[in-house]
Design an enzyme around this catalytic site. Structure first.
Site, PDB file in Angstrom:
ATOM      1  N   CYS A 137       0.895  -1.159   0.000  1.00 20.67           N
ATOM      2  CA  CYS A 137       0.000   0.000   0.000  1.00 20.67           C
ATOM      3  C   CYS A 137       0.931   1.204   0.000  1.00 20.67           C
ATOM      4  CB  CYS A 137      -0.904   0.027   1.229  1.00 20.67           C
ATOM      5  SG  CYS A 137      -1.849   1.577   1.302  1.00 20.67           S
ATOM      6  N   CYS A 159      -2.968  -0.151   3.854  1.00 22.00           N
ATOM      7  CA  CYS A 159      -4.188  -0.953   3.650  1.00 22.00           C
ATOM      8  C   CYS A 159      -3.827  -2.424   3.515  1.00 22.00           C
ATOM      9  CB  CYS A 159      -4.930  -0.465   2.414  1.00 22.00           C
ATOM     10  SG  CYS A 159      -5.448   1.253   2.587  1.00 22.00           S
TER      11      CYS A 159
END
Ligand code: FE
Length: 223
Positions: free
Chosen positions: A115, A120
């Protein structure tokens, strides 16, 4: 007139900081104190949450799904078609806030997940994300120099294997389906799942080895 040795002061400053928790750790502690003080959580709630994501979920949910995909080609097709739905099918409810895309490693392709914006990660399938996944260095270099990053994880990708880097967002997260290791033809799902590591599902490990499984990796039911 006051005189001081700039280098000595700097060294003392560094030394003092060296004994303090990191800034993010201090911020987390401060946030936890406020939430507990306002009676939104208790310290026990927070400990239970961390315990659940660290030890109970860990990468176990993802590993069970990978093992089933190795054993059941129809399930594998469904998993690659719609990751969230396939996890639902296994009793791991999908999250409404993001789409899960499962990407398959083959002899010709290696997948790596990052990410670049923040961190994430499919937490409910893989448990807590590792500290390196959240580091600035991994987030920047996984895209710029994926083969170099993989080499630092001990994964040497030969030139004719394509490396695909998948950048996660809050709406779209990824999970790597690793290749089934040789020598596991007669293994059941529990034994196969015990081989699957978190890093293999992020893509910072490529080869899973049947010989890496020890008796301690299997639960009583799985043994
Ligand atoms: Fe992020």
């Amino acid at each position: 007139m006051t005189s001081y040795d700039e280098e000595t002061i700097s060294a003392i400053h560094r030394e003092l900081h060296g004994h303090l928790p990191s800034e993010p750790a201090l911020r987390v502690k401060a946030l936890e104190s406020v939430l507990v003080e306002k009676k939104l959580f208790t310290s026990a709630d927070i400990d239970n949450w961390v315990d659940a994501y660290t030890d109970k979920i860990g990468p176990i949910n993802g590993a069970e799904v990978v093992a089933r995909a190795w054993l059941d080609p129809d399930f594998k097709a469904r998993l690659l078609g719609d990751g969230g739905k396939a996890f639902d099918e296994m009793g791991f409810p999908s999250r409404p806030d993001f789409v899960l895309k499962v990407v398959e490693n083959t002899a010709a392709v290696h997948n790596l997940v990052v990410c670049t914006l923040c961190s994430c990660y499919p937490l409910h399938l893989l448990g807590m994300s590792p500290a390196w996944y959240k580091s600035n260095e991994y987030r920047a270099r996984a895209v710029r120099d994926p083969r170099g990053v993989l080499a630092e994880f001990g994964v040497d990708i030969v030139d004719d294997v394509e490396v695909r880097v998948w950048d996660s967002t809050s709406e779209r997260r990824f999970l790597v389906l690793p290749q089934r290791p040789a020598g596991t033809a007669d293994w059941d799902a529990a034994k196969l799942a015990a081989l699957v590591t978190r890093n293999a599902m992020i893509g910072t490990q490529r080869d899973l080895m049947a010989g890496d499984l020890t008796a301690g990796d299997l639960t009583a039911e799985g043994a």
